[in-house]
Design a protein around this motif. Structure first.
Motif, PDB file in Angstrom:
ATOM      1  N   VAL A  22      36.603  49.494  61.062  1.00  0.00           N
ATOM      2  CA  VAL A  22      37.485  50.634  60.771  1.00  0.00           C
ATOM      3  C   VAL A  22      38.618  50.203  59.846  1.00  0.00           C
ATOM      4  O   VAL A  22      39.000  50.938  58.922  1.00  0.00           O
ATOM      5  CB  VAL A  22      38.016  51.265  62.074  1.00  0.00           C
ATOM      6  N   LEU A  23      39.148  49.019  60.051  1.00  0.00           N
ATOM      7  CA  LEU A  23      40.195  48.508  59.166  1.00  0.00           C
ATOM      8  C   LEU A  23      39.667  48.313  57.749  1.00  0.00           C
ATOM      9  O   LEU A  23      40.342  48.666  56.770  1.00  0.00           O
ATOM     10  CB  LEU A  23      40.756  47.207  59.720  1.00  0.00           C
ATOM     11  N   LEU A  24      38.469  47.787  57.626  1.00  0.00           N
ATOM     12  CA  LEU A  24      37.867  47.611  56.304  1.00  0.00           C
ATOM     13  C   LEU A  24      37.597  48.965  55.641  1.00  0.00           C
ATOM     14  O   LEU A  24      37.863  49.148  54.450  1.00  0.00           O
ATOM     15  CB  LEU A  24      36.580  46.798  56.424  1.00  0.00           C
ATOM     16  N   ALA A  25      37.097  49.930  56.412  1.00  0.00           N
ATOM     17  CA  ALA A  25      36.863  51.271  55.872  1.00  0.00           C
ATOM     18  C   ALA A  25      38.173  51.942  55.460  1.00  0.00           C
ATOM     19  O   ALA A  25      38.237  52.632  54.434  1.00  0.00           O
ATOM     20  CB  ALA A  25      36.129  52.128  56.901  1.00  0.00           C
ATOM     21  N   THR A  26      39.228  51.716  56.231  1.00  0.00           N
ATOM     22  CA  THR A  26      40.538  52.270  55.887  1.00  0.00           C
ATOM     23  C   THR A  26      41.053  51.675  54.581  1.00  0.00           C
ATOM     24  O   THR A  26      41.592  52.397  53.727  1.00  0.00           O
ATOM     25  CB  THR A  26      41.541  52.001  57.023  1.00  0.00           C
ATOM     26  N   ALA A  27      40.869  50.386  54.407  1.00  0.00           N
ATOM     27  CA  ALA A  27      41.300  49.737  53.165  1.00  0.00           C
ATOM     28  C   ALA A  27      40.519  50.279  51.970  1.00  0.00           C
ATOM     29  O   ALA A  27      41.089  50.520  50.902  1.00  0.00           O
ATOM     30  CB  ALA A  27      41.116  48.227  53.275  1.00  0.00           C
ATOM     31  N   VAL A  65      32.577  56.067  55.860  1.00  0.00           N
ATOM     32  CA  VAL A  65      32.536  54.727  55.266  1.00  0.00           C
ATOM     33  C   VAL A  65      32.324  53.678  56.358  1.00  0.00           C
ATOM     34  O   VAL A  65      31.526  52.747  56.191  1.00  0.00           O
ATOM     35  CB  VAL A  65      33.823  54.449  54.450  1.00  0.00           C
ATOM     36  N   ALA A  66      32.999  53.834  57.499  1.00  0.00           N
ATOM     37  CA  ALA A  66      32.843  52.880  58.604  1.00  0.00           C
ATOM     38  C   ALA A  66      31.409  52.907  59.145  1.00  0.00           C
ATOM     39  O   ALA A  66      30.822  51.850  59.399  1.00  0.00           O
ATOM     40  CB  ALA A  66      33.840  53.189  59.717  1.00  0.00           C
ATOM     41  N   VAL A  67      30.849  54.086  59.308  1.00  0.00           N
ATOM     42  CA  VAL A  67      29.463  54.182  59.789  1.00  0.00           C
ATOM     43  C   VAL A  67      28.506  53.574  58.764  1.00  0.00           C
ATOM     44  O   VAL A  67      27.540  52.890  59.129  1.00  0.00           O
ATOM     45  CB  VAL A  67      29.097  55.652  60.113  1.00  0.00           C
ATOM     46  N   GLY A  68      28.776  53.776  57.497  1.00  0.00           N
ATOM     47  CA  GLY A  68      27.956  53.151  56.461  1.00  0.00           C
ATOM     48  C   GLY A  68      28.035  51.632  56.497  1.00  0.00           C
ATOM     49  O   GLY A  68      27.017  50.949  56.359  1.00  0.00           O
TER      50      GLY A  68
END
Length: 124
Positions: A22-27, A65-68
Motif C-alpha cells: 500500500v505504501l508503494l502504491a501510494t508513492a 495499483v496495490a492489487v496490481g
C-alpha cells in the motif's frame, strides 16, 4: 527512479505485509498526481477544486495499483499458495473510499496552501 528501485527491492522478498504494498502504491499514485499538477501548472493557474479532484482520483487509484502490485508479485513468485490471501486483497479494496477521501483532503489542503502562498507572494 526511487520508486522503481524500491519496487525492484521489494519484489523478490517474501514480504506478505499489506502495508508495504500500500505504501508503494501510494508513492506511485502521488508521483502520478504531482506529475499531472506540474504539467497543468506550466499551462496556467490551477484552481483549488481541480487540485482537490486530482487528489481524489489519485487516492482512489491506490487500491487498484496495490492489487496490481500484489498480482504481479504473486504471479512472479509462482508458489502453490499465493503471497497475499484473498482477505488481504479484499481489505485493500475495502479501504479504497478512505484512500479517496484522504487524497481529496490532501489535494484540497495543498490547493489552499498554494493559494495562500501565491496571495502572500503578490502582496510582498
Amino acid at each position: 527512479m526511487l520508486i522503481a528501485a524500491t519496487f525492484f527491492i521489494w519484489l523478490p522478498f517474501e514480504d506478505i505485509d499489506v502495508r508495504a504494498v500500500v505504501l508503494l502504491a501510494t508513492a506511485i499514485c502521488a508521483w502520478i498526481g504531482v506529475r499531472i499538477l506540474i504539467r497543468l501548472a506550466n499551462k496556467g493557474k490551477i484552481s483549488i477544486a481541480y487540485q482537490a479532484l486530482i487528489g481524489l482520483l489519485c487516492g482512489f487509484g491506490i487500491s487498484p495499483v496495490a492489487v496490481g502490485l500484489m498480482a504481479v508479485k504473486t504471479g512472479l513468485h509462482g508458489h502453490t499458495l499465493p503471497d497475499f490471501t484473498p482477505e488481504q486483497i479484499y481489505t485493500v479494496i475495502w479501504l479504497s473510499p478512505y484512500f479517496g477521501i484522504s487524497g481529496l483532503l490532501i489535494g484540497l489542503g495543498t490547493g489552499l496552501l498554494r493559494n495562500y502562498l501565491e496571495k502572500n507572494a503578490l502582496q510582498s
